[in-house]
Design a protein around this motif. Structure first.
Motif, short mmCIF file in Angstrom:
data_model
loop_
_atom_site.label_atom_id
_atom_site.label_comp_id
_atom_site.label_asym_id
_atom_site.label_seq_id
_atom_site.Cartn_x
_atom_site.Cartn_y
_atom_site.Cartn_z
N GLY A 297 14.92 11.03 -56.20
CA GLY A 297 13.71 10.94 -55.43
C GLY A 297 14.40 11.50 -54.10
N VAL A 298 13.28 12.13 -53.33
CA VAL A 298 13.70 12.83 -52.18
C VAL A 298 12.94 11.98 -50.88
N LEU A 299 13.39 11.71 -49.88
CA LEU A 299 13.09 11.13 -48.70
C LEU A 299 12.91 12.35 -47.82
N PRO A 300 11.85 13.11 -47.69
CA PRO A 300 11.72 14.26 -46.88
C PRO A 300 12.39 14.06 -45.52
N GLY A 301 12.89 15.37 -44.88
CA GLY A 301 13.44 15.15 -43.68
C GLY A 301 12.24 15.52 -42.44
N THR A 302 12.51 14.94 -41.34
CA THR A 302 11.44 14.71 -40.11
C THR A 302 11.67 15.90 -39.26
N ASP A 303 12.66 16.52 -39.09
CA ASP A 303 12.88 17.55 -38.30
C ASP A 303 12.59 19.02 -38.86
N ALA A 304 12.00 19.79 -38.10
CA ALA A 304 11.55 21.16 -38.64
C ALA A 304 12.69 21.90 -39.04
N SER A 305 13.60 21.84 -38.18
CA SER A 305 14.81 22.97 -38.42
C SER A 305 16.01 22.15 -39.26
N LEU A 306 15.99 20.92 -39.69
CA LEU A 306 17.03 20.27 -40.47
C LEU A 306 16.28 19.57 -41.88
N LYS A 307 15.05 19.78 -41.87
CA LYS A 307 14.50 19.08 -43.19
C LYS A 307 14.76 19.79 -44.54
N ALA A 348 17.66 3.43 -49.71
CA ALA A 348 16.39 4.14 -49.61
C ALA A 348 15.03 3.33 -49.07
N ARG A 349 15.17 2.06 -49.35
CA ARG A 349 14.02 1.25 -48.70
C ARG A 349 13.80 1.21 -47.25
N VAL A 350 15.22 0.87 -46.67
CA VAL A 350 15.40 0.67 -45.27
C VAL A 350 14.98 2.26 -44.53
N LYS A 358 16.32 12.91 -40.11
CA LYS A 358 16.02 14.11 -39.65
C LYS A 358 16.31 15.46 -41.01
N ARG A 359 17.51 15.04 -41.65
CA ARG A 359 17.48 15.53 -42.89
C ARG A 359 17.02 14.99 -44.22
N SER A 360 16.63 15.73 -45.14
CA SER A 360 16.17 15.12 -46.35
C SER A 360 17.13 14.48 -46.97
N VAL A 361 16.94 13.56 -47.77
CA VAL A 361 18.03 12.71 -48.16
C VAL A 361 17.57 12.62 -49.84
N LEU A 362 18.41 12.88 -50.64
CA LEU A 362 18.36 13.08 -52.13
C LEU A 362 18.94 11.72 -52.93
N PHE A 363 18.00 10.67 -53.11
CA PHE A 363 18.58 9.77 -53.84
C PHE A 363 18.59 10.04 -55.23
#
Length: 546
Positions: A297-307, A348-350, A358-363
């Motif tokens: 599962g991916v928590l998408p990044g929030t920064d346009a240049s780093l996501k 992941a929850r927190v 800023k970056r996406s996190v792939l769990f």
């Protein structure tokens, strides 16, 4: 439990990456949540979570449900949280092994599981392997370290006898890499060998005892299958571990003392030589093709240049399943690794509750780690996001929450800026970095960060340090009891004296590491003149060591 001001301040000041806002808004890591996840995943109803079983599939569905609840998304173009991993279960037919050593003294039969240890073939149902025997030291080719055990040896079509492990003179992380048996199989196959015969030196016996190997190796095993990718690669047909008496007898035939070779290997690489022997292995195997799933599962990044950059957080979902001869036949795997998955789920929850990073996190809940890192290895071969967009990989393997630890052993920390992030996170919970107490074990190659390392991605594999506790003194009793009596045993269950307040503190550290890596103004980078980077990422960007 609220995050301390120290945790927020240290992250924000030392990293300078906006972590203060993330921490201020984050829901706290909960030790009770870690306990609840661990209890479910290690329950008898899941029957050990062995990859390819119903119990594992239930665990995978549980993790996927949690990902959905936290607002994670499938990776890349994947339609859901599952990545199918094709498996082949291989097992030996009853009395399916006949192993014979032929020397000038005659032919000697040896019994599998008593004198030698070999598993079923992954490719052939009925085979006979015959080959002359050559000793090739450690069985390593490492040009960057000016080490070549195959130099001057003709091993084409032969069985190569090698020492398990790697020279103590190798840098720690590279020693782990070159100790990995699959890496040794690749090097032997490239040199033309068709079989490996491995030896356990007294040092190696400490980490991988013959008694355990002889029982476990003949059991059914798993591998992932991909004929299109592997059909052209040279392969070793069989890897056979020799018991101590067989090894002594073999070398004595050539007028050599294997114990003297073990002793010599401590200070200098033993030179290879031909042995006056040949082997004949007749082996009948059974294959059952099936599949299992990584859960991603991916928590998408929030920064346009780093996501579009990803931090991978990997934790294996399966448990070790071994012999089932006692009254308790279920390998629950509470510490290893229901607790690791539980900690990853809390991160992941927190992080999701904090609004992401800023970056996406792939769990990544990996399949079949205990069978040889199969799920993570498959993902790296078949990535759901481009590998060049993965900028760091962090492994969560084990929940050693037995004492209020004062130190953290962060494997890989000395090689990249992930180490700086880890040190800041450690200080935020009142801990420090401690060196690897058992570098000879090669732990950096023994969990799911390793396939990512092999393709040049900076990695981190942290765990609490044994013994040292906050406030001074040592507390080793429960830790040592676990390692000596419960690790990879049915008794790795919820009856162990795990401290959930310590698990919560560990979760805070893991959250701080992931948040720091995902919110940094720069991606994790290798250090200049780093020996790991030279081997795995020769063209990657570098920074000076702090």
């Amino acid at each position: 439990m609220l995050y301390s001001a120290g945790l927020r301040a240290v992250l924000a000041i030392a990293l300078g990456w906006g972590a203060q806002a993330v921490m201020a808004d984050a829901a706290p890591v909960s030790g009770e949540a870690i306990k609840a996840h661990t209890a479910f995943l290690s329950d008898d109803l899941l029957e050990g979570r062995e990859a390819g079983t119903r119990g594992y599939d239930i665990a995978a569905a549980y993790v996927a449900t949690q990902f959905a609840l936290y607002g994670l998304k499938p990776a890349g173009a994947n339609p859901d949280f599952y990545q199918k991993v094709p498996l082949r279960r291989r097992s030996l037919q009853p009395d399916g092994v006949r192993f014979e050593m032929r020397t000038k003294s005659g032919a000697q039969l040896y019994q599998n599981g008593r004198d030698i240890a070999v598993d079923a073939s992954a490719t052939t149902l009925d085979e006979v392997i015959e080959a002359d025997v050559v000793f090739a030291g450690w069985g390593i080719r490492a040009p960057g370290l000016r080490h070549d055990d195959y130099a001057g040896l003709n091993v084409r079509g032969k069985a190569v006898v090698i020492l398990e492990g790697a020279p103590a003179s190798f840098p720690g992380a590279l020693r782990a890499h070159y100790s990995w048996i699959q890496q040794k199989e690749r090097m032997a196959a490239e040199a033309g060998a068709i079989a490996l015969l491995t030896l356990k030196s007294p040092e190696r016996e400490q980490f991988s005892p013959w008694e355990r190997t002889r029982q476990a190796r003949p059991l059914p095993a798993l591998g992932w299958t991909d004929p299109a990718q592997r059909e052209h690669a040279p392969t070793i047909k069989a890897t056979i571990t020799l018991g101590p008496e067989v090894a002594r007898s073999l070398f004595a035939q050539g007028g050599r003392n294997v114990d003297e070779i073990y002793q010599q290997s401590i200070s200098s690489p033993p030179r290879g030589f031909n042995l006056p022997a040949s082997i004949r292995l007749a082996r009948k195997s059974v294959h059952e093709d099936s599949s299992t799933s990584n859960v991603i599962g991916v928590l998408p990044g929030t920064d346009a240049s780093l996501k579009n950059e990803y931090i991978v957080v990997a934790s294996h979902l399966d448990a070790w399943v071994g012999p089932k001869g006692g009254p308790d036949t279920i390998y629950n795997g509470a510490v290893d690794n229901a607790g690791g998955i539980a900690a990853m789920l809390e991160v992941a929850r927190v992080l999701s509750a904090a609004g992401g990073a800023k970056r996406s996190v792939l769990f990544f809940a990996t399949a079949a780690e205990e069978k040889g890192l199969l799920g993570s290895d498959y993902f790296v071969a078949h990535p759901l996001v481009p590998l060049h967009d993965i900028v760091g990989a962090i492994s969560v393997d084990g929940l050693m929450a037995f004492h209020d630890f004062a130190g953290i052993v962060a494997l890989g920390a000395e090689h990249s800026t992930l180490g700086e992030i880890s040190l800041v996170a450690a200080r935020s919970i009142g801990a420090v970095h401690e060196p690897d107490p058992i570098p000879g074990r090669g732990n950096l190659a023994l969990s799911d960060q390793y396939p990512f390392l092999r393709v040049g991605i900076p990695v981190l594999f942290p765990n609490p340090a044994r013994g040292s506790r906050r406030g001074g003194g040592e507390d080793v009793a429960a830790w040592d009891e676990y390692e000596s009596r419960h690790y990879h045993q049915p008794s790795d269950d919820m009856k162990l004296p795990l401290r959930w307040d310590v698990a919560e503190r560990w979760g805070q550290y893991m959250y701080a590491v992931v948040a720091g890596a995902a919110n940094g103004s720069r991606r994790p980078l290798w250090y200049e003149a780093d020996e790991l980077a030279a081997v795995f990422a020769p063209t990657a960007a570098r920074v000076k060591r702090p």
